[in-house]
Motif scaffolding. Structure first.
Motif, short mmCIF file in Angstrom:
data_model
loop_
_atom_site.label_atom_id
_atom_site.label_comp_id
_atom_site.label_asym_id
_atom_site.label_seq_id
_atom_site.Cartn_x
_atom_site.Cartn_y
_atom_site.Cartn_z
N THR A 551 0.83 -1.20 0.00
CA THR A 551 0.00 0.00 0.00
C THR A 551 0.86 1.24 0.00
O THR A 551 2.00 1.23 0.46
CB THR A 551 -0.93 0.01 1.22
OG1 THR A 551 -0.14 -0.08 2.42
CG2 THR A 551 -1.90 -1.15 1.18
N LEU A 552 0.31 2.34 -0.50
CA LEU A 552 1.01 3.60 -0.60
C LEU A 552 0.76 4.43 0.65
O LEU A 552 -0.34 4.44 1.20
CB LEU A 552 0.56 4.39 -1.83
CG LEU A 552 0.64 3.65 -3.18
CD1 LEU A 552 0.27 4.61 -4.30
CD2 LEU A 552 2.03 3.09 -3.41
N ALA A 562 -2.86 1.08 -3.74
CA ALA A 562 -1.98 -0.09 -3.61
C ALA A 562 -1.37 -0.45 -4.96
O ALA A 562 -1.93 -0.13 -6.02
CB ALA A 562 -2.76 -1.29 -3.06
N LEU A 563 -0.22 -1.12 -4.91
CA LEU A 563 0.37 -1.69 -6.12
C LEU A 563 -0.32 -3.02 -6.39
O LEU A 563 -0.59 -3.79 -5.46
CB LEU A 563 1.88 -1.90 -5.93
CG LEU A 563 2.74 -0.65 -5.79
CD1 LEU A 563 4.17 -1.03 -5.44
CD2 LEU A 563 2.73 0.14 -7.09
N ARG A 564 -0.60 -3.29 -7.64
CA ARG A 564 -1.36 -4.50 -7.96
C ARG A 564 -0.56 -5.75 -7.61
O ARG A 564 0.65 -5.82 -7.84
CB ARG A 564 -1.74 -4.51 -9.44
CG ARG A 564 -0.55 -4.58 -10.39
CD ARG A 564 -1.02 -4.52 -11.83
NE ARG A 564 0.12 -4.50 -12.74
CZ ARG A 564 0.01 -4.30 -14.06
NH1 ARG A 564 -1.17 -4.09 -14.59
NH2 ARG A 564 1.08 -4.31 -14.83
N ILE A 591 1.17 -8.09 -20.51
CA ILE A 591 2.44 -8.48 -19.89
C ILE A 591 2.82 -7.34 -18.95
O ILE A 591 3.09 -6.22 -19.38
CB ILE A 591 3.55 -8.70 -20.94
CG1 ILE A 591 3.13 -9.79 -21.92
CG2 ILE A 591 4.86 -9.07 -20.25
CD1 ILE A 591 4.09 -9.97 -23.08
N GLY A 592 2.78 -7.59 -17.65
CA GLY A 592 3.02 -6.53 -16.68
C GLY A 592 3.60 -7.07 -15.39
O GLY A 592 3.79 -8.28 -15.21
N THR A 593 3.86 -6.15 -14.47
CA THR A 593 4.51 -6.49 -13.20
C THR A 593 3.47 -6.57 -12.08
O THR A 593 2.60 -5.71 -11.98
CB THR A 593 5.57 -5.44 -12.83
OG1 THR A 593 6.50 -5.33 -13.90
CG2 THR A 593 6.32 -5.83 -11.56
N ALA A 594 3.60 -7.60 -11.25
CA ALA A 594 2.78 -7.74 -10.05
C ALA A 594 3.71 -7.68 -8.84
O ALA A 594 4.86 -8.13 -8.89
CB ALA A 594 2.01 -9.05 -10.06
#
Length: 833
Positions: A551-552, A562-564, A591-594
């Protein structure tokens, strides 16, 4: 940083050529963001006394004003309402040109002739107030006809707004800018004396003391006592310089401290001597939950760890003789020792604090100041004593009876030695592409404070104490080369085309991602890009607990807090967005970052942290994932498996098996979250045992939570791209070509009844192992449940192909292989149909 030209010109004979100075500053790396011309266009602006105010027929927003500007009554039409008869206001007569090139002409408004314009502060460039006219009534000497610039003591000036890089702490001062500029232009540089002398009293045993309890975090502390202080205003010229540099004049003591900070780059702080217990100033770290009320009236808690990376709860504080906190080192003083009108004696503190400690405290407390901006970039450890002397030189201008006790009390921490760089002129020549002698290099560096000794083959360059950005050997050679060329002039370097030893190419990760995109786009799947910052509830909706989320601390919006931790929520939100616009049959991939919180994973990313990098901090785990979601009319788990089959073939993935059920395998929550519990399987590499994906369908419950209903299935393929990027982690088929037999092949089909608890892949591997080396392939082509098959079982039909490179196989050879396969399948519990 705002730098007035008039202030720069006190150190060297800089020309008034603004274009030359701006270009030179840019070339030095001191980027000129803007140029503001102060006091221009005020030559014709004069004081005018309001004699009469009359309404105009048919006008409710303007009035006719009669003023006296020294030559008798003059009629003006004006729309301002903040003045009355008898007030003195600025007048721009006909023919005047206001700042910005606006010319004043005689005009008729509502049938009334206006012979000029009454001005607001903004219209003549002296402020931002647009609420009405600028009132000069209370100023001494505001007589009709007098020039406004003369009345206000304004002279024409130019202010440069500069951006100095974070690794140039020496440039965060007027002197630093002047040194660079004078070195480039070849001008003599000298810091002027502001007063004839400062009255000093030699004291053998000073009453005040100083101490540094944390020597590693404070390398120098100078404390000086002064008497006969009269708190009041600073000289007008000093207040004007502070104003032009962006600081508000407050009092002569505070102004002197701010002046020295802007001029030399060394922050100082003055304490009321009477209010400092024990006449002692010390530096230590704050105790846990220690509090102080700062000058801005806010009570702040110190000594506790913050949310920042590597924050170890280390806060530097200034304490008195009772060990009571009276200031936050490098940021702000405490209210208990504030200078006020009753102050007659003071203690001046000038110190050098650890840059990272000040930066972390500033970030944690949300407290930014001009002092912290300089300390966190690095202050010259040898400047404190010089800055103290300059402070009292400035203060003497407004306190002529000032007496300073000498010498100052100094407490030392850990002071490092000066950096020495050894290199040849030939080495600098290779770096810069120019040939310079040792004498030329010395002439370029000497004005910046560097000393150069030795011969051309071995120059010894001693770095000045105000340049902590210059690294030690061997990296410092490049840093010194940069200083040489900055003073020499980048524009003078010969232009060359860069040459590279090898041509550029895509990395393995880039090639892999392009290959994934090519295959999926070829299958008719559209690429999407969903937000990285998501709602905290998104992860909970797909079954991920809040513990896994990063969380931010200060999100811009509640929906982006929050970051996913998975790509699936963003994908389903995209489906819902399209469904609302009647685009039901959508097929997407991303295509992404978790991100996974370090406390929710056994493999967090570890990094160096703390002062000097002696601590370790856990960072969130970051994984690159591929998410494919298929919501066409006929899409389901079979569509997802078919999609993975195409990727499997394109990427040459080998040793692949699908494992069910998901709750019985060790799989990353980011991969399996939201997947159907019974219509999904984990993708595992049999050779390494690594599970790197999930294929199947999205859970109907999750679909309903995202407003998609359950009438249409959604195929799901989630692949850990980061795992695919690791060489050798996932099995790949050999690139070596396999010969094709010129002899006929023989195909046989075998159908078995097998318990649903046994994976079809297990039977496939048993058949492949039991068949002879002549078996070329084993493919599952049919799965049947229904009449003739016992409950809890299903029928699996395989096609086996046999061939030899040397001959045509006989029926006996094929029959023997068939019998071996049937026997091995029976050992697994499979019954031939």
């Amino acid at each position: 940083m705002l730098v007035p030209l008039s202030w720069l010109q006190t150190y060297a004979a800089f020309p008034n050529d603004i274009a030359l100075l701006s270009a030179t500053l840019d070339d030095l790396g001191l980027v000129v963001e803007s140029i503001e011309r102060i006091g221009e266009g005020l030559e014709d602006i004069c004081c005018a006394k309001v004699l009469d105010i009359q309404p105009i027929d048919g006008a409710d927003k303007v009035r006719e004003i009669t003023v006296d500007a020294g030559d008798g009554p003059l009629g003006i039409v004006c729309g301002a309402w903040n003045f009355a008869v008898g007030d003195v206001v600025p007048l721009a007569p006909v023919g005047a040109v206001l700042p910005g090139g606006f010319a004043i002409a005689k005009r008729k408004m509502r049938g009334v002739t206006s012979n000029g314009m009454l001005c607001s502060a903004r219209e003549i460039g002296l402020g931002a107030d647009t609420g009405g006219l600028m009132l000069l009534t209370d100023l001494e000497g505001a007589t009709p006809g007098r020039n406004v610039a003369e009345l206000l003591g304004i002279t024409a000036d130019v202010v440069f707004e500069l951006t100095a890089e974070g690794n140039r702490p020496d440039a965060w001062s007027i002197v630093g800018v002047a040194k660079d500029l004078s070195a480039r232009l070849g001008l003599d540089f000298q810091i002027p004396t502001l007063c004839d002398s400062v009255s000093e009293q030699d004291v053998a045993s000073p009453l005040h003391t100083a101490s540094v309890i944390t020597p590693s975090l404070c390398s120098h502390l100078t404390v000086t006592r002064a008497r006969n202080i009269a708190v009041g205003s600073s000289p007008a010229w000093l207040e004007r310089r502070l104003t032009l540099a962006g600081m508000r004049p407050i009092s002569n003591v505070v102004d002197a401290s701010n002046y020295v900070m802007l001029e030399l780059g060394q922050p100082t702080h003055a304490y009321d001597f009477v209010k400092v217990a024990g006449a002692h100033l010390g530096v230590r770290t704050a105790h846990p939950s220690e509090q102080i009320s700062t000058l801005d009236g806010v009570t702040r808690t110190l000594g506790n760890p913050g949310r920042g990376l590597g924050d170890s709860a280390t806060d530097l504080v200034i304490v008195d003789g009772d060990d009571t906190v009276i200031g936050i080192a490098g940021l702000m003083g405490g209210a208990s020792t504030e200078i006020d009108a009753s102050t007659t004696e003071l203690l001046l503190e000038a110190a050098c604090f650890d840059a990272m400690t000040i930066a972390r405290t500033s970030k944690k407390l949300g407290l930014r100041s001009e002092a912290s901006s300089r300390f966190e970039r690095g202050v010259d450890p040898e400047l404190a004593t010089v800055a103290s002397r300059r402070f009292f030189e400035v203060l003497t201008l407004s306190c002529p009876d000032l007496v300073v006790e000498a010498p100052s009390v100094v407490a030392h921490g850990e002071v490092g030695s000066r950096t020495v760089i050894t290199a040849s002129t030939e080495r600098f020549g290779r770096l810069l592409g120019i040939t310079l002698s040792g004498e030329e290099i010395s002439n370029l560096l000497h004005p910046l404070g560097f000393s150069v000794d030795g011969v051309d083959d071995a120059l010894e360059i001693t770095v000045p104490s105000n340049r902590p950005d210059i690294r030690s050997m061997p990296f410092g050679i490049a840093d010194v080369a940069e200083e040489i060329v900055r003073t020499y002039g980048y524009a003078r370097l010969e232009r060359r085309f860069p040459s590279w030893p090898t041509p550029g190419s895509l990395t393995h990760a880039q090639r892999l991602r392009r290959q994934l995109r090519d295959v999926l786009c070829g299958l008719g799947v559209d690429e999407v890009w969903t937000p990285t910052l998501v709602d905290v509830s998104d992860a909970v909706a797909i079954g991920l607990g809040s513990r896994a989320q990063v969380t931010l601390a200060n999100p811009l919006a509640e929906q982006e807090a929050a970051l996913r931790s998975s790509l699936l929520p963003g994908m389903l939100s995209a489906f819902a967005y399209n469904a609302d616009r009647r685009n039901e049959a959508a097929r997407f991939f991303e295509i992404g970052t978790a991100f996974t919180h370090p406390t929710a994973t056994t493999t967090p990313r570890m990094t160096r942290a703390g002062s000097g990098g002696t601590d370790e901090a856990a960072l969130p785990q970051e994984r690159t994932l591929l998410c494919v979601s298929l919501r066409g009319e006929t899409d389901d788990a079979a569509s997802a498996v078919a999609t993975f089959t195409q990727l499997h073939r394109s990427l040459r993935l080998s040793d692949v098996e699908l494992v069910q059920p998901l709750d019985r395998v060790d799989i990353s929550p980011a991969l399996m979250a939201g997947a159907h519990p019974t219509r999904s399987a984990a993708i595992r590499c049999t050779s390494s045992g690594v599970i790197y994906g999930v294929v199947g369908e999205v859970s109907p419950t999750v679909l309903q939570d995202f407003g998609l209903g359950s009438e249409r299935r959604v195929g799901l393929l989630m692949v850990d791209v980061t795992a695919l990027e690791v060489p050798g982690l996932i099995g790949r088929a050999s690139l070596q070509a396999r010969p094709i037999s010129k002899f006929p092949s023989s195909d046989i089909d075998l159908a078995f009844t097998l318990s649903s608890d046994v994976p079809a892949g297990a039977l496939r591997e048993v058949l492949r192992a039991a068949a002879s080396e002549l078996c070329q392939s084993v493919e599952l082509f049919d799965v049947y449940r229904g009449q003739g098959v016992p409950d809890g079982s299903r029928s699996l039909a395989f096609s086996l192909r046999f061939a030899s490179l040397e001959r045509t196989l006989t029926d006996a050879e094929v029959g023997a292989a068939r019998a071996n396969c049937i026997s091995a399948a029976a050992d697994l519990g499979a019954v031939l149909r």
